[in-house]
Design a protein around this motif. Structure first.
Motif, mmCIF file in Angstrom:
data_model
loop_
_atom_site.group_PDB
_atom_site.id
_atom_site.type_symbol
_atom_site.label_atom_id
_atom_site.label_comp_id
_atom_site.label_asym_id
_atom_site.label_seq_id
_atom_site.Cartn_x
_atom_site.Cartn_y
_atom_site.Cartn_z
ATOM 1 N N GLY A 195 0.820 -1.204 0.000
ATOM 2 C CA GLY A 195 0.000 0.000 0.000
ATOM 3 C C GLY A 195 0.854 1.255 0.000
ATOM 4 N N ALA A 196 1.889 1.242 0.843
ATOM 5 C CA ALA A 196 2.762 2.413 0.941
ATOM 6 C C ALA A 196 3.476 2.664 -0.376
ATOM 7 N N LEU A 197 3.821 1.576 -1.050
ATOM 8 C CA LEU A 197 4.535 1.709 -2.317
ATOM 9 C C LEU A 197 3.699 2.451 -3.350
ATOM 10 N N LEU A 198 2.396 2.358 -3.201
ATOM 11 C CA LEU A 198 1.524 3.048 -4.150
ATOM 12 C C LEU A 198 1.092 4.421 -3.630
ATOM 13 N N VAL A 199 0.714 4.461 -2.344
ATOM 14 C CA VAL A 199 0.109 5.682 -1.796
ATOM 15 C C VAL A 199 1.155 6.786 -1.594
ATOM 16 N N ALA A 200 2.321 6.408 -1.079
ATOM 17 C CA ALA A 200 3.330 7.446 -0.802
ATOM 18 C C ALA A 200 3.741 8.199 -2.071
ATOM 19 N N PRO A 201 4.031 7.514 -3.178
ATOM 20 C CA PRO A 201 4.350 8.277 -4.404
ATOM 21 C C PRO A 201 3.174 9.129 -4.877
ATOM 22 N N LEU A 202 1.950 8.620 -4.677
ATOM 23 C CA LEU A 202 0.783 9.405 -5.091
ATOM 24 C C LEU A 202 0.695 10.696 -4.280
ATOM 25 N N LEU A 203 0.914 10.581 -2.971
ATOM 26 C CA LEU A 203 0.881 11.780 -2.130
ATOM 27 C C LEU A 203 1.972 12.764 -2.533
ATOM 28 N N ALA A 204 3.158 12.217 -2.816
ATOM 29 C CA ALA A 204 4.260 13.092 -3.251
ATOM 30 C C ALA A 204 3.881 13.791 -4.553
ATOM 31 N N ALA A 205 3.245 13.022 -5.461
ATOM 32 C CA ALA A 205 2.848 13.608 -6.741
ATOM 33 C C ALA A 205 1.803 14.703 -6.532
ATOM 34 N N LEU A 206 0.919 14.462 -5.572
ATOM 35 C CA LEU A 206 -0.106 15.460 -5.256
ATOM 36 C C LEU A 206 0.546 16.754 -4.776
ATOM 37 N N LEU A 207 1.503 16.608 -3.875
ATOM 38 C CA LEU A 207 2.236 17.781 -3.410
ATOM 39 C C LEU A 207 2.975 18.442 -4.577
ATOM 40 N N GLY A 208 3.480 17.581 -5.470
ATOM 41 C CA GLY A 208 4.151 18.096 -6.650
ATOM 42 C C GLY A 208 3.238 18.993 -7.466
ATOM 43 N N VAL A 209 1.988 18.564 -7.622
ATOM 44 C CA VAL A 209 1.035 19.365 -8.393
ATOM 45 C C VAL A 209 0.792 20.708 -7.700
ATOM 46 N N VAL A 210 0.672 20.661 -6.373
ATOM 47 C CA VAL A 210 0.464 21.902 -5.626
ATOM 48 C C VAL A 210 1.640 22.852 -5.855
ATOM 49 N N VAL A 211 2.852 22.300 -5.734
ATOM 50 C CA VAL A 211 4.048 23.118 -5.947
ATOM 51 C C VAL A 211 4.064 23.676 -7.360
ATOM 52 N N GLU A 212 3.726 22.815 -8.319
ATOM 53 C CA GLU A 212 3.737 23.255 -9.722
ATOM 54 C C GLU A 212 2.755 24.398 -9.918
ATOM 55 N N ARG A 213 1.546 24.215 -9.372
ATOM 56 C CA ARG A 213 0.506 25.237 -9.541
ATOM 57 C C ARG A 213 0.898 26.572 -8.908
ATOM 58 N N LEU A 214 1.399 26.490 -7.656
ATOM 59 C CA LEU A 214 1.621 27.720 -6.890
ATOM 60 C C LEU A 214 2.935 28.408 -7.238
ATOM 61 N N LEU A 215 3.976 27.611 -7.439
ATOM 62 C CA LEU A 215 5.302 28.224 -7.538
ATOM 63 C C LEU A 215 5.896 28.195 -8.940
ATOM 64 N N ILE A 216 5.705 27.094 -9.643
ATOM 65 C CA ILE A 216 6.408 26.959 -10.916
ATOM 66 C C ILE A 216 5.621 27.574 -12.050
ATOM 67 N N ARG A 217 4.287 27.483 -11.948
ATOM 68 C CA ARG A 217 3.457 28.005 -13.027
ATOM 69 C C ARG A 217 3.703 29.486 -13.329
ATOM 70 N N PRO A 218 3.903 30.336 -12.316
ATOM 71 C CA PRO A 218 4.168 31.750 -12.640
ATOM 72 C C PRO A 218 5.443 31.953 -13.448
ATOM 73 N N LEU A 219 6.292 30.923 -13.479
ATOM 74 C CA LEU A 219 7.594 31.105 -14.126
ATOM 75 C C LEU A 219 7.639 30.579 -15.555
ATOM 76 N N TYR A 220 6.551 29.925 -16.002
ATOM 77 C CA TYR A 220 6.542 29.431 -17.372
ATOM 78 C C TYR A 220 6.686 30.600 -18.322
ATOM 79 N N GLY A 221 7.483 30.416 -19.353
ATOM 80 C CA GLY A 221 7.653 31.483 -20.332
ATOM 81 C C GLY A 221 8.780 32.430 -19.967
ATOM 82 N N ARG A 222 9.236 32.354 -18.732
ATOM 83 C CA ARG A 222 10.384 33.175 -18.365
ATOM 84 C C ARG A 222 11.653 32.362 -18.536
ATOM 85 N N ASP A 223 12.788 33.022 -18.375
ATOM 86 C CA ASP A 223 14.070 32.343 -18.481
ATOM 87 C C ASP A 223 14.074 31.091 -17.590
#
Lengths: 334, 288
Positions: B61-89
């Motif tokens: 279960g952990a082998l599946l759920v832990a990466p999913l949770l990390a990916a979820l956090l990844g999406v949050v990070v992408e949305r909040l922090l990385i998305r404003p930087l698309y198109g910039r250097d």
């Protein structure tokens, strides 16, 4: 445009844009900066600092300035600056231990080794641009890291290189003992020479060509100027400055460890440039100073100082991409 | 002889981790144009999440759920922090993820402590499969099987599903894909999540193999960069190949000259680049 101008901190009168500007206005800021740097040992302790901290900021600022020759001037994000920094440090240490008990020779060896490493790696790296250039420089940096870590008998491995001390400089009639204040001034002298040379370079045709690589590489190629060779030259210069800074850093602590070559330090150098403002001449030094003071201050208050630094980095990247100096400058203008 | 086989196997395992990470990094590099320095941080985070979840949901279960949770956090990070930087250097996203590395490592240290922790793997996987030939535990076989499954799964997903094809197309020509009415933002969030998920799987598997430490990602991220360069920037298959290659080389070197086992991958990189500047499977255009 404004970047080019701001890099020339000379007395050249401002042309065109500000016809009524006082020709001496451009001298004000550098005068203050040099005065402040010259009097650090006097006022810094009043503010709770100490000479070692100031010297540390100055050496790291020197390394960041060398990196900025690539990053800010030519627009190539090198992520391997710590390699040259660390190699310079080890070169200085080994020189003192095995070659000659002389501080100047140790420093010169640091410059040479840093420049040599950059000269060898340059041709492969300058074929790439953008983030690929960053990736290759970081990978080269790691190669040196592992050489140093694993060459136990020569470098002391993980524990670092111990057992060398910076030697007094004999000037005929009297000797510089290189205590903490005198050493600060030696570092400041090196810094001043490098800063002067960079300022001259940026006003020279070569410096303009460096900027042209950043602004419009294709047009440069049309003019028959090879961007790769230019970048290679910038890479070597930046490696030499990195080696010098590393040598000064090793002599400051009488110690150098593999951490001085690690990629996280390369990232810190890049951050110093961005923090202060990579398109301005004094940005890297300001960034390094803020970084060193913030690290020193935060680590005495909280165990989570790394997070605090990280948050600071992220905020700068998101909201002040021109760095602190860029921010100040827009303030002044508006 | 057995010793060399053992080192080859170890090298292969190492290569599997490099490859899993490089695949995710390469995916994010291709579509999002981000060198995700925080990849190692996400890897470690997934490992630690698995450590916390394990008593409740077991290893599988952990082998599946832990990466999913990390990916979820990844999406949050992408949305909040990385998305404003698309198109910039790209420099800015690189620096931002560098700052993220500092924060993530620090947070892990604060929550779970600075010392290493073991991740309990199921008992039946711990024993050796064969006592006579060479020492190989069931867990090592499991690592290989799972890593191969997930890598091939990702490649199949990209090649045979509509979304996957869009991601591949976007990596090579984002403007056209966008002009055809595909939401670039969703596509990028998805590719970021997929990349982090792979890192998460690698993190949980690595934790069972070598234990947990806050810096566990640091040791894997540089070789993964090298894997991408060796395999050819822009080629997912190349990243996979590059990862396995340098892992194997590292393992074999440690049989003969252990001091150089980490250095050898950089030597391989320099050699490959000297002979073939775009990497083994890289497209010419990428290196310009």
């Amino acid at each position: 445009m404004s970047a080019t101008q701001s890099m020339n901190q000379s007395s050249k009168p401002a042309s065109g844009a500000e016809p009524n500007a006082n020709p001496y206005r451009k001298l004000i800021a550098p005068t203050f900066i040099w005065l402040a740097l010259l009097t650090v040992p006097i006022w810094f302790s009043w503010l709770g600092g100490y000479n070692l901290l100031a010297t540390r900021a100055l050496t790291l600022g020197l390394a960041a300035m060398g990196l900025n020759l690539l990053l800010g001037t030519s627009g190539a994000l090198s992520f391997g600056q710590a390699a040259f920094f660390g190699l310079g440090g080890y070169a200085a240490g080994e020189t003192l231990m095995h070659l000659a008990p002389s501080t100047p020779i140790a420093i010169v060896m640091g410059i040479l080794v840093g420049g040599l490493a950059a000269a060898i790696l340059g041709p492969i790296a300058v074929r790439l641009r953008g983030i690929y250039f960053s990736m290759i420089t970081i990978a080269f940096g790691q190669a040196f890291y592992f050489i140093v870590v694993n060459w136990n008998s020569f470098t002391g491995g993980e524990d670092g290189l111990l057992g060398f001390n910076r030697q007094p400089i004999d000037l005929g009639n009297f000797a510089l003992k290189l205590d903490s204040v005198q050493y600060y001034y030696l570092v400041l002298l090196c810094f001043a020479v490098v800063a002067g040379l960079i300022a001259l370079l940026l006003r020279s045709p070569l410096g303009h060509a460096f900027i042209a690589v950043r602004e419009n590489e294709r047009r440069l190629e049309f003019l028959g100027v090879g961007a790769r060779n230019l970048l290679w030259i910038a890479f070597i210069l930046s490696g030499m400055i990195g080696g010098l800074a590393g040598a000064l850093y090793a002599l400051l602590n009488n110690f150098i460890s593999p951490a001085a070559l690690h990629w996280t330090l390369s990232g810190d150098f890049v951050m110093m440039c961005v923090l202060g403002g990579m398109r301005s001449f004094w940005g890297p030094l300001l960034g390094a100073t803020v970084y060193v003071l913030a690290e020193n201050f935060l680590s005495s208050y909280t165990n989570n100082w790394m997070s605090a630094l990280g948050v600071m980095f992220i905020l700068i990247v998101l909201f002040f991409p021109k760095g602190l100096l860029g921010m100040l400058r827009t303030r002044v203008k508006s | 002889m057995e010793l060399i086989l053992f080192d080859v196997l170890n090298g292969l395992l190492l290569g599997v981790f490099y490859a899993l990470m490089a695949l995710g990094l390469s995916l994010i590099l291709g579509l999002n144009r981000v060198i995700n320095f925080a990849h190692g941080g996400f890897l470690a985070l997934a490992g630690y999440l698995a450590y916390t979840l394990l008593p409740y949901i077991g290893f599988a279960g952990a082998l599946l759920v832990a990466p999913l949770l990390a990916a979820l956090l990844g999406v949050v990070v992408e949305r909040l922090l990385i998305r404003p930087l698309y198109g910039r250097d790209p420099l800015f996203s690189l620096l931002l993820t560098f700052g993220l590395v500092l924060i993530m490592e620090d947070m892990i240290r604060t929550i779970w402590g600075a010392q290493g922790l073991p991740l309990q793997i199921p008992h039946f996987l711990q024993g050796a499969l064969s006592q006579t030939y060479f020492f190989i535990t069931g867990y090592r076989v499991l690592i290989l099987v799972i890593a191969v499954t997930f890598s091939l799964g990702l490649l199949a997903f990209l090649r045979y599903t509509r979304v996957g094809l869009r991601i591949l197309a976007g990596a090579s020509d984002l403007d056209t894909v966008s002009a055809l009415g595909v939401s670039i933002y969703q596509l990028r969030a998805l590719s970021f999540a997929a990349g982090i998920f792979l890192a998460g799987v690698a993190g949980v598997l690595a934790a069972g193999w070598q234990g947990l430490s806050p810096q566990m990602g640091d040791n894997l991220i540089m070789p993964s960069f090298v894997a991408i360069i060796v395999g050819g920037v822009g080629s997912l298959l190349g990243s996979l190949l590059g990862g396995l290659l340098i892992g194997l080389a590292s393992g074999i070197t440690s049989a003969f000259y252990p001091q150089a086992s980490e250095l050898v991958i950089y030597i391989i990189m320099a050699l490959v680049l000297a002979i073939r500047p775009r990497g083994l499977l890289g497209k010419e255009s990428v290196f310009g």
